[in-house]
Scaffold this motif. Structure first.
Motif, PDB file in Angstrom:
ATOM      1  N   LYS A 145       0.860  -1.192   0.000  1.00 34.41           N
ATOM      2  CA  LYS A 145       0.000   0.000   0.000  1.00 34.41           C
ATOM      3  C   LYS A 145       0.891   1.236   0.000  1.00 34.41           C
ATOM      4  CE  LYS A 145      -3.137  -2.566   2.800  1.00 34.41           C
ATOM      5  NZ  LYS A 145      -3.658  -2.621   4.186  1.00 34.41           N
ATOM      6  N   ARG A 146       0.388   2.298  -0.555  1.00 31.29           N
ATOM      7  CA  ARG A 146       1.269   3.420  -0.830  1.00 31.29           C
ATOM      8  C   ARG A 146       1.625   4.252   0.402  1.00 31.29           C
ATOM      9  NH1 ARG A 146      -0.186   7.140  -5.693  1.00 31.29           N
ATOM     10  NH2 ARG A 146      -1.652   7.899  -4.124  1.00 31.29           N
ATOM     11  N   ASP A 155      -0.137   7.841   0.676  1.00 33.10           N
ATOM     12  CA  ASP A 155      -1.575   8.023   0.861  1.00 33.10           C
ATOM     13  C   ASP A 155      -1.969   8.822   2.098  1.00 33.10           C
ATOM     14  OD1 ASP A 155      -1.967   6.606  -1.424  1.00 33.10           O
ATOM     15  OD2 ASP A 155      -2.742   4.797  -0.464  1.00 33.10           O
ATOM     16  N   GLY A 171       1.192  11.353  -8.625  1.00 29.32           N
ATOM     17  CA  GLY A 171       0.135  10.355  -8.496  1.00 29.32           C
ATOM     18  C   GLY A 171       0.570   8.946  -8.820  1.00 29.32           C
ATOM     19  N   VAL A 181      -9.658   4.093 -18.787  1.00 26.77           N
ATOM     20  CA  VAL A 181     -10.806   5.009 -18.821  1.00 26.77           C
ATOM     21  C   VAL A 181     -10.498   6.237 -19.677  1.00 26.77           C
ATOM     22  CG1 VAL A 181     -12.246   6.543 -17.429  1.00 26.77           C
ATOM     23  CG2 VAL A 181     -11.917   4.172 -16.742  1.00 26.77           C
ATOM     24  N   PHE A 194      -9.834   3.520   1.203  1.00 25.01           N
ATOM     25  CA  PHE A 194      -9.192   4.149   0.035  1.00 25.01           C
ATOM     26  C   PHE A 194      -7.703   3.798   0.008  1.00 25.01           C
ATOM     27  CE2 PHE A 194     -11.711   7.203  -2.575  1.00 25.01           C
ATOM     28  CZ  PHE A 194     -12.959   6.885  -2.071  1.00 25.01           C
ATOM     29  N   HIS A 195      -7.090   3.779   1.179  1.00 28.94           N
ATOM     30  CA  HIS A 195      -5.669   3.410   1.262  1.00 28.94           C
ATOM     31  C   HIS A 195      -5.485   1.935   0.896  1.00 28.94           C
ATOM     32  CE1 HIS A 195      -1.575   3.124   2.651  1.00 28.94           C
ATOM     33  NE2 HIS A 195      -1.888   2.366   3.677  1.00 28.94           N
ATOM     34  N   ASP A 196      -6.292   1.090   1.506  1.00 28.08           N
ATOM     35  CA  ASP A 196      -6.136  -0.359   1.302  1.00 28.08           C
ATOM     36  C   ASP A 196      -6.352  -0.755  -0.163  1.00 28.08           C
ATOM     37  OD1 ASP A 196      -5.725  -0.612   4.000  1.00 28.08           O
ATOM     38  OD2 ASP A 196      -7.732  -1.398   4.456  1.00 28.08           O
ATOM     39  N   HIS A 247      -6.078   1.164  -2.865  1.00 33.63           N
ATOM     40  CA  HIS A 247      -5.429   2.038  -3.852  1.00 33.63           C
ATOM     41  C   HIS A 247      -6.491   2.844  -4.606  1.00 33.63           C
ATOM     42  CE1 HIS A 247      -2.470   3.714  -6.398  1.00 33.63           C
ATOM     43  NE2 HIS A 247      -2.515   2.861  -7.394  1.00 33.63           N
ATOM     44  N   LEU A 281      -6.814   5.925  -4.725  1.00 27.69           N
ATOM     45  CA  LEU A 281      -6.377   7.283  -5.063  1.00 27.69           C
ATOM     46  C   LEU A 281      -5.015   7.206  -5.717  1.00 27.69           C
ATOM     47  CD1 LEU A 281      -4.748   9.008  -2.030  1.00 27.69           C
ATOM     48  CD2 LEU A 281      -5.839   6.776  -1.774  1.00 27.69           C
ATOM     49  N   GLN A 282      -4.759   8.155  -6.592  1.00 30.54           N
ATOM     50  CA  GLN A 282      -3.412   8.268  -7.165  1.00 30.54           C
ATOM     51  C   GLN A 282      -2.873   9.661  -6.872  1.00 30.54           C
ATOM     52  OE1 GLN A 282      -3.150   6.541 -11.178  1.00 30.54           O
ATOM     53  NE2 GLN A 282      -4.588   4.953 -10.567  1.00 30.54           N
ATOM     54  N   THR A 289      -7.928   7.188 -11.444  1.00 33.94           N
ATOM     55  CA  THR A 289      -8.134   5.784 -11.051  1.00 33.94           C
ATOM     56  C   THR A 289      -9.053   5.008 -11.974  1.00 33.94           C
ATOM     57  OG1 THR A 289     -10.080   6.279  -9.704  1.00 33.94           O
ATOM     58  CG2 THR A 289      -7.924   6.403  -8.613  1.00 33.94           C
ATOM     59  N   GLY A 290      -9.784   5.709 -12.846  1.00 35.49           N
ATOM     60  CA  GLY A 290     -10.787   4.999 -13.634  1.00 35.49           C
ATOM     61  C   GLY A 290     -11.917   4.456 -12.774  1.00 35.49           C
ATOM     62  N   TYR A 291     -11.965   4.904 -11.521  1.00 40.26           N
ATOM     63  CA  TYR A 291     -13.025   4.587 -10.543  1.00 40.26           C
ATOM     64  C   TYR A 291     -13.012   3.143 -10.037  1.00 40.26           C
ATOM     65  CZ  TYR A 291     -14.760   9.026 -12.347  1.00 40.26           C
ATOM     66  OH  TYR A 291     -14.856  10.332 -12.746  1.00 40.26           O
ATOM     67  N   HIS A 292     -12.323   2.258 -10.749  1.00 40.99           N
ATOM     68  CA  HIS A 292     -12.339   0.833 -10.400  1.00 40.99           C
ATOM     69  C   HIS A 292     -12.037   0.618  -8.904  1.00 40.99           C
ATOM     70  CE1 HIS A 292     -11.451  -3.494 -11.643  1.00 40.99           C
ATOM     71  NE2 HIS A 292     -10.916  -3.434 -10.435  1.00 40.99           N
ATOM     72  N   ASN A 293     -10.914   1.182  -8.466  1.00 44.99           N
ATOM     73  CA  ASN A 293     -10.508   0.951  -7.077  1.00 44.99           C
ATOM     74  C   ASN A 293     -11.260   1.832  -6.081  1.00 44.99           C
ATOM     75  OD1 ASN A 293      -8.766  -1.100  -7.675  1.00 44.99           O
ATOM     76  ND2 ASN A 293      -6.934   0.197  -7.739  1.00 44.99           N
ATOM     77  N   VAL A 306     -14.500   2.269  -6.341  1.00 46.18           N
ATOM     78  CA  VAL A 306     -15.677   1.430  -6.113  1.00 46.18           C
ATOM     79  C   VAL A 306     -15.321   0.303  -5.141  1.00 46.18           C
ATOM     80  CG1 VAL A 306     -17.294  -0.162  -7.224  1.00 46.18           C
ATOM     81  CG2 VAL A 306     -16.732   2.014  -8.329  1.00 46.18           C
TER      82      VAL A 306
END
Lengths: 825, 158
Positions: free
Chosen positions: A19-20, A23, A516, A692, B95-97, B99, B101-102, B141-145, B147
């Motif tokens: 995990k980053r 974050d 990012g 996307v 959100f952290h777990d 990913h 967010l970028q 993120t393309g929303y995938h993560n 969601v």
């Protein structure tokens, strides 16, 4: 020594879904966006922008604005004409390239709607914006060059002084380069009993639309002028400002603090950065400018915008024999930092993964009175990939075989690597068969084809389309020698350094500049394995030219494959610097030491010393071997020897309601081969986001101008960045063929999804509509365009849907000259 | 243009602030420029992107779409007020777990909207999550993560 093997007690970091590190601040709001920065006495800027696409500035009356409350100054182009310097273009693609001077503030003429004509400097952002409304500018409207093909014909001149709208024409020919045979021979042969596909495709204009609007703060009060900017390229920005603003490079410091996305859109030296710098130098006070979203969409550079004229020759069984590409590329009004080179990056990618024996590429760069274009995620390569992947589907249709079969017939087989391409590149590794086989299974290809057949046979109003894209890309920009041969103004190396702190912590400095991408996490994983240091003990520093003094920043999927390799080499130097000191501490010969998991040990004994102990001993420097410098720190500058070539197979299933033109994405599966993966979590994020953006080009996004040249999609109401409700969850997997050109075997991933997905989606749209006689739908494939394409054979207007038929006469030699608006003339 | 100001008292992340604001001041500008809550950001000027989403008396609002004077007497929670005693809010953690967010610019708004979504519907389907986040744009993120993160947080709440 290998990194990941022979480490019995320690799980390697590389490959873990860490995990980053980045974050925590971002999810708790402890962020440092440029617009968050507040300095004592800070002044705020608001821009006055031209509403006209092309006009002469006849008068500016700023007296009311100057007298408005809390206004410190108003600067017009005339006020700064002598000092503002031209904005830089670092990539003149030909010796005789034509270009207008690009001022930060227009002086006597504006060349696109949104160009800055004056700046108000005030005590608050609100006061500045209020006063900007009071600046009275008189314009005399000039005819604007707006349509790309009209502009190519010089119907209206974007810059009358240049006498033409053509900036430059760049040509690659495989016969001349000695990389292949003459394409005209292949075309002639194909005309006689073979297959000749002649198509024209449109790459619509897009807007990068990063979420953080651009913002710049300049503080002139120190010995050095400090600029904070929402940029991808702090190092390039610093050098370019020094070269154009008459400031010694050593008196400038550029900081990219938290930067909220870029996608190429922040790979620029902007008028607004120069203006903020000038305002700070004039007033002697810190100055801040933050754009509104409308300003961002209007005046931040755009991307894509090409007409692509394509000729593919093949034998009757579908074996490709030649490819001819003629592009018209819209530069917009000016040449930005790398504007002219963007379409040229595509020159090497149209042949893609296929074994074309002959290839010809020409690109003509054209000025219009629109916002200038420049890098946007993929930069030249999505355009190329779109064209070839659309053509391969057309070829499959022509031959009457499955689109995967036609690709397999023509692609480079895995045993044929390394492969010298007709465009002059050497692909080091890849396995298209493996990625495709895996993607087929992941997607459920055969089942979906069966469903498609059922729907076609039953006349279901909802038709299923299946789109294929087997892409590759060149990434890891870039070998400096190659850039030199393309006349680019800089190199493509990257720099890294590693500092071993006395307490056992490690500072890693990289010349890449994340916004990012998760470099702090991924680079920590690399260093953790290389030096045997705990992941949490590593701090990655970047994005400040005083901390990271040397670098070429982040774009072109380069940070890991170029910057990561620099990091590995710097770390290896640390180990070699530590070795004689460890030997001294262990009273052993350096030759008898093994380094493993952060520890030097004497071979065949249980004696050893850890890197942290050595770091402390070096700090104390009480007992070092004679002549050994008390430092473990090391740096490395790495210039890549080759690009690298990720590839993958992307499959998309769309449901199209033929009664409404509505599109619903049913499934999207991709298998990307990006070599060895450092962090699968981060990689997945890059792929999702890339997908996307590429899907959005296919279905939703377009920068639309009205007849006067005003951008009408200048807000998020009209520029359709997709939402969560528009998109689906994706099925992504990988195959792994390690790159042979870097130590870690990695390939770039940042642009892959964007490059691959657009043609997969459009191929799916066309595939669904084949029974209606449709062979092309122009992007974005809106419900309206799809509906019109379906009804085109009923005699309805095709709504700008198909471009293919309109393009056919361009290529028929009997009718040569019948249509002079064709691309590439 | 009148430069008169009006007094407001607004509680933000548990602290009560009394300030003078221009009537035209947007809540987001009040939060950022007067209170210093720069964790909440501005991403557009048409209320499309949702980056400025905060909670006003427990419900999510786009703070660029509310005047500061309208929040007088109200309680605002921003992304900076979610962590309690060093423990992340479950949605922050998710959100952290996952990913989710970028670059992190949409994240404050995305987290605040996700919390509101889960308050309304503790067990949403993927489709309900996607439509519940429709007012918040993310470019990375393309929303995938995102969601997935909301799904994880929902699972944690069960």
């Amino acid at each position: 020594m290998t990194v990941t093997e022979d480490r019995p007690s320690v799980e390697p970091e590389i490959g873990q879904a860490r995990k980053r590190k980045e974050d925590y601040r971002l999810i708790t709001g402890r962020t440092r966006w440029t617009d968050n920065i507040v300095l004592p006495g800070m002044l705020h800027l608001a821009m006055v922008r031209s509403p006209f696409a092309h006009a002469t500035i006849t008068a500016i009356d700023a007296s009311e604005a100057r007298n408005a409350p809390n206004v410190v100054a108003v600067l017009t182009g005339a006020d700064v004409a002598e000092v503002q310097g031209p904005l830089p273009c670092a990539w003149p693609i030909t010796e005789d390239q034509k270009a207008p001077v690009h001022p930060a503030i227009a002086v006597d003429r504006v060349a696109f709607a949104g160009e800055v004509v004056a700046v108000v400097i005030a005590r608050s952002a609100v006061a500045a914006r209020d006063a900007a409304e009071l600046v009275d500018v008189d314009y005399e409207d000039l005819p604007a060059a707006l349509d790309l093909k009209d502009a190519a014909a010089d119907t209206t001149l974007a810059h009358p002084d240049l006498g033409t709208n053509t900036s430059a024409t760049w040509i690659f020919d495989s016969a001349e380069a000695g990389t292949g045979s003459p394409v005209e021979d292949a075309i002639s042969t194909a005309r006689d009993g073979g297959i000749l596909l002649e198509r024209e495709y449109r790459q619509q204009r897009l807007i990068p639309a990063f979420m953080e609007p651009r913002s710049t703060v300049v503080d002139p009060t120190g010995e050095q002028i400090t600029m904070w900017s929402a940029t991808q390229v702090p190092h390039i920005l610093k050098i370019m400002l020094a070269m154009t603003q008459g400031i010694p490079e050593s008196k400038l410091r550029v900081i990219a603090p938290d930067v909220g996305g870029g996608f190429g859109g922040k790979l620029q030296v902007t008028p607004e950065e120069v203006i903020t710098l000038m305002a700070a130098r004039r007033t002697g006070k810190p100055c801040k400018y933050t754009e509104t979203r409308s300003e961002s969409l209007m005046a931040g550079h755009h991307g894509r915008d090409q007409w692509q004229k394509l000729t593919l020759a093949a034998t009757a069984d579908g074996t490709v024999t030649g490819l001819k590409v003629e592009l018209l590329a819209d530069m917009g009004a000016y040449l930005g930092l790398v504007t002219p080179g963007i379409p040229i990056l595509g020159a090497f990618m149209f042949n893609a993964i296929y074994k074309f024996p002959a290839y010809h590429f020409s690109c003509t760069n054209i000025f219009t009175n629109k916002t200038w274009t420049d890098a946007y995620r993929g930069a030249g390569r999505p355009e190329a990939t779109f064209a070839i992947e659309r053509l391969m589907d057309e070829l499959a249709h022509e031959v009457g075989v499955d689109p995967l079969a036609i690709r397999e017939k023509n692609w480079i087989k895995h045993e044929e690597f390394p492969f010298a391409t007709v465009a002059g590149l050497e692909y080091d590794s890849g396995n298209y068969e493996a990625a495709t086989a895996k993607a087929r299974e992941l997607f459920g290809y055969d089942e979906l084809r069966a469903e498609q057949k059922r729907r076609r046979e039953s006349g279901d109003p909802v038709q299923l389309g299946i789109g294929v894209s087997t892409f590759t890309e060149m990434c890891g920009l870039a070998p400096s020698r190659v850039l030199g041969s393309l006349n680019y103004g800089a190199g493509g190396w990257e720099h890294a350094s590693v500092r071993m702190l006395p307490t056992g912590k490690v500072e890693v400095i990289t010349g890449t500049s994340a916004h990012g991408q998760g470099h702090a996490t991924a680079f920590s994983q690399i260093i953790a394995d290389r030096l045997g240091v705990a992941f949490d003990d590593i701090e990655v520093l970047h994005g400040d030219t005083q901390v990271s003094h040397k670098g070429l920043d982040t774009y072109g999927s380069r940070s890991l494959v170029v910057g990561g390799e620099a990091l590995v080499r710097a770390a290896d130097k640390v180990i070699e610097r530590a070795r004689p000191i460890a030997a001294h501490m262990l009273e052993a010969s350096a030759d008898d030491l093994d380094f493993e998991a952060g520890r030097f040990s004497v071979r065949g004994t249980d004696q050893g010393v850890a890197m942290a102990e050595i770091a402390l001993a070096v700090f104390a420097a009480h007992d070092l071997p004679d002549g050994v410098e008390p430092s473990l720190d090391a740096e490395a500058t790495y210039d890549p020897v080759n690009f690298n070539y990720p590839h993958g197979t992307h499959l998309c299933a769309l449901e199209i309601d033929t009664e409404t033109g509505g599109v619903r994405m049913r499934k999207y599966a991709c298998v990307d081969d990006i070599g060895n993966v450092i962090n699968p979590l981060i990689v997945a994020g890059q792929v999702h986001g890339g997908l996307v953006q590429g899907i959005a080009q296919a279905l939703w996004e377009e920068a639309v101008h009205d007849d006067a040249g005003t951008l009408v999609s200048a807000s998020f109401v009209d520029y359709l960045v997709p939402t969560a409700a528009d998109t689906i969850s994706f099925d992504i997997e990988h195959t792994t063929t390690p790159a042979l050109t870097n130590s870690l075997g990695t390939k770039g991933v940042g642009e892959a999804g964007t490059i691959a997905s657009t043609p997969a989606v459009v191929n799916a749209v066309v595939d669904a509509l084949r029974p209606f006689g449709v062979s092309d739908v122009r992007m974005p494939c809106t419900p309206e365009r799809i509906w019109k394409a379906i009804h085109a054979r009923d005699g309805a207007d095709d709504g700008g849907g198909a471009t293919a038929e309109a393009a056919m006469p361009h290529f028929d030699e009997d009718q040569a000259g019948a249509n002079d608006e064709g691309a590439g003339r | 243009m009148s430069r008169t100001t009006v007094p407001v008292t607004i509680t933000v992340d548990g602290t009560r602030y009394t300030d003078e604001v221009e009537p035209r001041t947007l809540l987001v500008h009040y939060l950022r420029e007067q209170v210093g809550k720069v964790g909440t950001v501005v991403g557009c000027d048409t209320s499309n992107c949702g980056a400025c989403t905060v909670h006003l008396d427990g419900r999510s609002v786009k703070s660029c779409n509310v005047l500061a004077v309208q929040a007088d007497g109200s309680e605002i929670t921003t992304v900076e007020g979610l962590e309690k005693d060093g423990v992340l809010h479950p949605v922050q953690q998710a959100f952290h777990d996952c990913h989710g967010l970028q670059c992190g610019y949409c994240t404050p708004g995305m987290i605040m909207q996700s919390i509101d979504l889960l308050n309304e519907n503790p067990d949403p389907s993927e489709e309900e999550i996607r439509s519940g986040l429709e007012g918040n744009l993310c470019r990375c993120t393309g929303y995938h993560n995102i969601v997935k993160a909301v799904q994880q947080a929902a699972g944690g709440a069960r």
